[in-house]
Design a protein around this motif. Structure first.
Motif, PDB file in Angstrom:
ATOM      1  N   VAL A  86       0.835  -1.203   0.000  1.00 32.81           N
ATOM      2  CA  VAL A  86       0.000   0.000   0.000  1.00 32.81           C
ATOM      3  C   VAL A  86       0.869   1.252   0.000  1.00 32.81           C
ATOM      4  CG1 VAL A  86      -1.890   1.231   1.136  1.00 32.81           C
ATOM      5  CG2 VAL A  86      -1.760  -1.250   1.317  1.00 32.81           C
ATOM      6  N   ALA A  87       0.797   1.995  -1.110  1.00 29.90           N
ATOM      7  CA  ALA A  87       1.481   3.294  -1.173  1.00 29.90           C
ATOM      8  C   ALA A  87       0.413   4.362  -1.015  1.00 29.90           C
ATOM      9  CB  ALA A  87       2.180   3.453  -2.517  1.00 29.90           C
ATOM     10  N   GLU A  88       0.649   5.293  -0.091  1.00 26.97           N
ATOM     11  CA  GLU A  88      -0.331   6.366   0.125  1.00 26.97           C
ATOM     12  C   GLU A  88       0.358   7.709   0.084  1.00 26.97           C
ATOM     13  OE1 GLU A  88      -4.136   4.968   2.828  1.00 26.97           O
ATOM     14  OE2 GLU A  88      -2.190   5.214   3.781  1.00 26.97           O
ATOM     15  N   SER A 107      -0.931   7.282  -4.967  1.00 26.93           N
ATOM     16  CA  SER A 107      -1.313   6.122  -4.152  1.00 26.93           C
ATOM     17  C   SER A 107      -1.547   4.914  -5.042  1.00 26.93           C
ATOM     18  CB  SER A 107      -2.585   6.432  -3.358  1.00 26.93           C
ATOM     19  OG  SER A 107      -2.347   7.537  -2.506  1.00 26.93           O
ATOM     20  N   LEU A 108      -1.255   3.759  -4.496  1.00 26.31           N
ATOM     21  CA  LEU A 108      -1.441   2.515  -5.246  1.00 26.31           C
ATOM     22  C   LEU A 108      -1.574   1.382  -4.246  1.00 26.31           C
ATOM     23  CD1 LEU A 108      -1.313   1.050  -8.061  1.00 26.31           C
ATOM     24  CD2 LEU A 108       1.141   0.810  -7.691  1.00 26.31           C
ATOM     25  N   GLU A 109      -2.556   0.533  -4.482  1.00 26.45           N
ATOM     26  CA  GLU A 109      -2.751  -0.604  -3.589  1.00 26.45           C
ATOM     27  C   GLU A 109      -2.684  -1.893  -4.399  1.00 26.45           C
ATOM     28  OE1 GLU A 109      -6.052  -1.751  -0.268  1.00 26.45           O
ATOM     29  OE2 GLU A 109      -5.639   0.359  -0.671  1.00 26.45           O
ATOM     30  N   ILE A 110      -1.882  -2.826  -3.949  1.00 24.05           N
ATOM     31  CA  ILE A 110      -1.747  -4.103  -4.661  1.00 24.05           C
ATOM     32  C   ILE A 110      -2.080  -5.221  -3.680  1.00 24.05           C
ATOM     33  CG2 ILE A 110      -0.127  -5.630  -5.869  1.00 24.05           C
ATOM     34  CD1 ILE A 110       1.382  -3.066  -6.753  1.00 24.05           C
ATOM     35  N   SER A 111      -3.006  -6.085  -4.087  1.00 26.78           N
ATOM     36  CA  SER A 111      -3.447  -7.142  -3.166  1.00 26.78           C
ATOM     37  C   SER A 111      -2.474  -8.306  -3.165  1.00 26.78           C
ATOM     38  CB  SER A 111      -4.808  -7.693  -3.593  1.00 26.78           C
ATOM     39  OG  SER A 111      -5.684  -6.662  -3.839  1.00 26.78           O
ATOM     40  N   LYS A 112      -2.592  -9.093  -2.109  1.00 26.36           N
ATOM     41  CA  LYS A 112      -1.760 -10.289  -1.995  1.00 26.36           C
ATOM     42  C   LYS A 112      -2.036 -11.222  -3.182  1.00 26.36           C
ATOM     43  CE  LYS A 112      -0.887 -14.003   1.341  1.00 26.36           C
ATOM     44  NZ  LYS A 112       0.547 -14.101   1.112  1.00 26.36           N
ATOM     45  N   SER A 142       3.375   7.290   2.686  1.00 23.65           N
ATOM     46  CA  SER A 142       3.756   6.024   3.309  1.00 23.65           C
ATOM     47  C   SER A 142       3.772   4.897   2.290  1.00 23.65           C
ATOM     48  CB  SER A 142       2.814   5.685   4.472  1.00 23.65           C
ATOM     49  OG  SER A 142       1.566   5.302   3.976  1.00 23.65           O
ATOM     50  N   LEU A 143       4.585   3.916   2.612  1.00 28.69           N
ATOM     51  CA  LEU A 143       4.667   2.704   1.798  1.00 28.69           C
ATOM     52  C   LEU A 143       4.702   1.538   2.779  1.00 28.69           C
ATOM     53  CD1 LEU A 143       4.954   1.370  -0.955  1.00 28.69           C
ATOM     54  CD2 LEU A 143       7.419   1.750  -0.839  1.00 28.69           C
ATOM     55  N   ARG A 144       3.630   0.757   2.741  1.00 33.45           N
ATOM     56  CA  ARG A 144       3.528  -0.344   3.701  1.00 33.45           C
ATOM     57  C   ARG A 144       3.413  -1.672   2.962  1.00 33.45           C
ATOM     58  NH1 ARG A 144      -0.403   3.038   5.452  1.00 33.45           N
ATOM     59  NH2 ARG A 144      -2.002   1.511   4.949  1.00 33.45           N
ATOM     60  N   ILE A 145       4.106  -2.647   3.513  1.00 32.21           N
ATOM     61  CA  ILE A 145       3.991  -3.998   2.965  1.00 32.21           C
ATOM     62  C   ILE A 145       3.610  -4.904   4.130  1.00 32.21           C
ATOM     63  CG2 ILE A 145       5.236  -5.911   1.889  1.00 32.21           C
ATOM     64  CD1 ILE A 145       6.873  -3.859   0.372  1.00 32.21           C
ATOM     65  N   ASN A 146       2.480  -5.555   4.010  1.00 32.06           N
ATOM     66  CA  ASN A 146       1.978  -6.386   5.115  1.00 32.06           C
ATOM     67  C   ASN A 146       1.981  -5.616   6.421  1.00 32.06           C
ATOM     68  OD1 ASN A 146       1.576  -8.599   3.572  1.00 32.06           O
ATOM     69  ND2 ASN A 146       3.524  -9.589   4.097  1.00 32.06           N
ATOM     70  N   ASP A 147       1.556  -4.379   6.345  1.00 30.98           N
ATOM     71  CA  ASP A 147       1.486  -3.510   7.526  1.00 30.98           C
ATOM     72  C   ASP A 147       2.833  -3.127   8.123  1.00 30.98           C
ATOM     73  OD1 ASP A 147      -1.228  -3.088   7.436  1.00 30.98           O
ATOM     74  OD2 ASP A 147      -1.651  -4.967   8.496  1.00 30.98           O
ATOM     75  N   THR A 151       2.905 -12.135  -4.915  1.00 34.65           N
ATOM     76  CA  THR A 151       2.462 -10.828  -5.416  1.00 34.65           C
ATOM     77  C   THR A 151       3.531 -10.348  -6.395  1.00 34.65           C
ATOM     78  OG1 THR A 151       1.499 -10.419  -3.264  1.00 34.65           O
ATOM     79  CG2 THR A 151       1.785  -8.500  -4.698  1.00 34.65           C
ATOM     80  N   THR A 152       3.098  -9.952  -7.592  1.00 33.97           N
ATOM     81  CA  THR A 152       4.079  -9.668  -8.641  1.00 33.97           C
ATOM     82  C   THR A 152       3.889  -8.268  -9.206  1.00 33.97           C
ATOM     83  OG1 THR A 152       4.108 -12.016  -9.211  1.00 33.97           O
ATOM     84  CG2 THR A 152       4.955 -10.491 -10.879  1.00 33.97           C
TER      85      THR A 152
END
Ligand SMILES: Nc1ncnc2c1ncn2[C@@H]1O[C@H](COP(=O)(O)OP(=O)(O)OP(=O)(O)O)[C@@H](O)[C@H]1O
Ligand SMILES: [Mg+2]
Length: 240
Positions: A3-5, A26-31, A62-67, A195-196
């Protein structure tokens, strides 16, 4: 999952002039999702992969990966995070020339303390899947470009990272070889669907992905059509 916000990232040029790459995007990529990123040369595609893999840091947002907030972890944690969670495939293959094919693909296992029979067998079976088990003792320079990229696919996935990043992985391959490599990538992904995020200039590759995003004027867009509108209406936004 990724999740990039309001992500912001700039580089500073020699004269201290700010070169804005991302501005509040912002960009959100699902598992498990496979996202392909298109964008002009210099738009920031590789920079985004570098941010996701903690090779570079965001400026704000922010840039979060798996929280995990990547801005809040130490350099050492970033290295460990990258080693464990990220597999990378590059345009120029980037195999280690002094290591054999087998040593190259097993290196991520060694680096992650995963060098045990079960994992070694799994990596070798992936090498078999890409049709190169008979080349396991060869050095990369003895392989064709397509073969090197097939080895690079196995190396990127041998430690079963949660995230696979591919920066123009077919950019140095002819279209037939590119197709072979992409099909093998899809076959290897079937196993556990990392996730690719793949960056490419080749619109034909869209068929492999779940979703495409388009990077232009410092932000991600969901549709290429939005870009054209933005271009004509917002010409003043473009940095010259
Ligand atoms: N470490 C750096 N320091 C300064 N500028 C940089 C740095 N890395 C990238 N840039 C600049 O940021 C911009 C985006 O670069 P990036 O490599 O992300 O583009 P790209 O979209 O991957 O392009 P290409 O399709 O050509 O690979 C470029 O103008 C580049 O010169
Ligand atoms: Mg690039």
């Amino acid at each position: 999952m990724i999740v990039a916000e309001n992500l912001c990232k700039s580089f500073y040029e020699g004269n201290n002039k700010e070169h804005v790459i991302f501005s509040n995007t912002s960009l959100e990529i699902s598992k498990g999702e496979f996202v392909i990123i298109f964008g002009a040369s210099g738009s920031g595609k590789s920079t985004f992969l570098n941010l996701v893999s903690c090779l570079d840091n965001i400026d704000s947002g922010s840039l979060r990966i798996n929280d995990i907030d990547l801005a809040k972890i130490s350099e050492e944690e970033k290295t460990l995070f990258r080693r464990k969670n990220i597999g990378f495939i590059f345009q120029n293959f980037n195999l280690i020339p002094t290591l054999t094919v087998e040593e190259n693909i097993l290196l991520p296992l060694e680096l992650n303390g995963l060098y045990v029979k079960e994992n070694i067998d799994l990596s070798l079976s992936m090498l078999k899947t890409v049709g190169l088990i008979n080349k396991k003792s060869s050095f990369p320079e003895k392989l064709s470009g397509g073969e090197q990229q097939r080895v690079a696919l196995v190396r990127a996935l041998s430690h079963r990272p949660e995230i696979l990043l591919a920066d123009e992985p077919t950019g140095n391959l002819d279209s037939e070889t590119a197709e072979v490599v992409m099909n093998l990538l899809m076959t290897l992904r079937e196993d556990y669907a990392p996730t690719t995020i793949m960056v490419s200039h080749d619109r034909d590759l869209i068929k492999y992905a779940d979703r495409a995003v388009y990077l232009k004027n410092r932000v991600f867009h969901n549709e290429p059509a939005e870009l054209e509108e933005r271009d004509t209406n917002n010409a003043s936004n473009i940095t010259l």
